[in-house]
Design a protein around this motif. Structure first.
Motif, PDB file in Angstrom:
ATOM      1  N   ARG A  98      47.029 -21.155   7.444  1.00 17.76           N
ATOM      2  CA  ARG A  98      46.101 -20.028   7.552  1.00 17.76           C
ATOM      3  C   ARG A  98      44.735 -20.515   8.047  1.00 17.76           C
ATOM      4  NH1 ARG A  98      44.937 -15.011   3.975  1.00 17.76           N
ATOM      5  NH2 ARG A  98      46.905 -15.528   2.977  1.00 17.76           N
ATOM      6  N   ASP A 193      43.996 -12.587   8.053  1.00 17.34           N
ATOM      7  CA  ASP A 193      44.210 -12.736   6.615  1.00 17.34           C
ATOM      8  C   ASP A 193      45.264 -11.758   6.124  1.00 17.34           C
ATOM      9  OD1 ASP A 193      42.469 -14.847   6.249  1.00 17.34           O
ATOM     10  OD2 ASP A 193      40.751 -13.574   5.792  1.00 17.34           O
ATOM     11  N   PHE A 196      48.636 -13.132   7.175  1.00 17.68           N
ATOM     12  CA  PHE A 196      49.073 -14.280   6.379  1.00 17.68           C
ATOM     13  C   PHE A 196      49.410 -13.878   4.946  1.00 17.68           C
ATOM     14  CE2 PHE A 196      48.150 -17.131   9.775  1.00 17.68           C
ATOM     15  CZ  PHE A 196      48.867 -18.283   9.477  1.00 17.68           C
TER      16      PHE A 196
END
Length: 210
Positions: A98, A193, A196
């Motif tokens: 990430r 985000d 992920f």
């Protein structure tokens, strides 16, 4: 626009920094023109006029207009692998990936208007999209090798490193697609985000195969 910041590295010699500055200026001029007028609507003559250099200088750095974009993509891959290698030992692979993929996305977000035009150019031009996908194949192998090294696995025989790297890059690609297709231009880092959060459970491995 994406900017890897190479020209500010103190370890480069003066001559190398001068070459990098010329390359950066050519890249900046070319990408702005290509993004504004379309890939087929810009000539090398227009690029060198905007950059204030000769055509001979352009071809000293790039073989074609397409190569300017390819270099832009290569810098993204270099930064992702470097970011992955710099993550703390023992960190969960999902978190490390990430943060690695977030590096180029954060840079694009910091130059949102220009970067968005370039991303739309790449995704909307078949020849450039093909090069982008080709680059992602290389990135997958590079990230897989780094991930395997971090985990003490064999990237040649273990499925996990390539699958994890490929999943992370798929998230990256989908985020760029969503970002470039939206009229409201949402925050690409927030989109990453969110992506992920969805794929993270599949990214952390079980035990290595015996």
């Amino acid at each position: 626009m994406y900017d890897a910041g190479v020209s500010t590295r103190p370890d480069l010699s003066l001559a190398a920094r001068k070459r990098q500055l010329v390359s950066d200026e050519l890249t900046e001029s070319a990408l702005q023109l290509l993004a504004l007028k379309g890939f087929d609507g810009v000539t090398v003559d227009e690029i060198v006029a905007a950059a204030g250099v000769s055509k001979r200088t352009f071809f000293r750095y790039f073989a074609s207009k397409e190569d300017v974009v390819v270099q832009f993509l290569a810098d993204m891959g270099t930064d992702m692998r470097g970011a992955l290698a710099a993550r703390p030992d023992g960190e969960a692979p999902a978190l490390s990936l990430r943060h690695a993929v977030r590096v180029p996305v954060t840079t694009c977000a910091a130059h949102s208007e220009r970067a968005l035009r370039v991303v739309r150019l790449i995704l909307g031009t078949p020849a450039l999209l093909a090069r982008f996908l080709e680059r992602q194949d290389r990135w997958r192998e590079e990230l897989a090798a780094e991930l395997a090294h971090r985990l003490g696995r064999d990237a040649a025989t273990d499925l996990y490193p390539r699958l994890a790297a490929g999943t992370a890059l798929t998230a990256f690609h989908v985020v760029l697609q969503r970002w470039s297709a939206s009229d409201t231009a949402p925050d690409p880092v927030a989109l990453l985000d969110e992506a992920f959060d969805l794929v993270a459970p599949a990214l952390d491995p079980g035990p290595a195969p015996a």
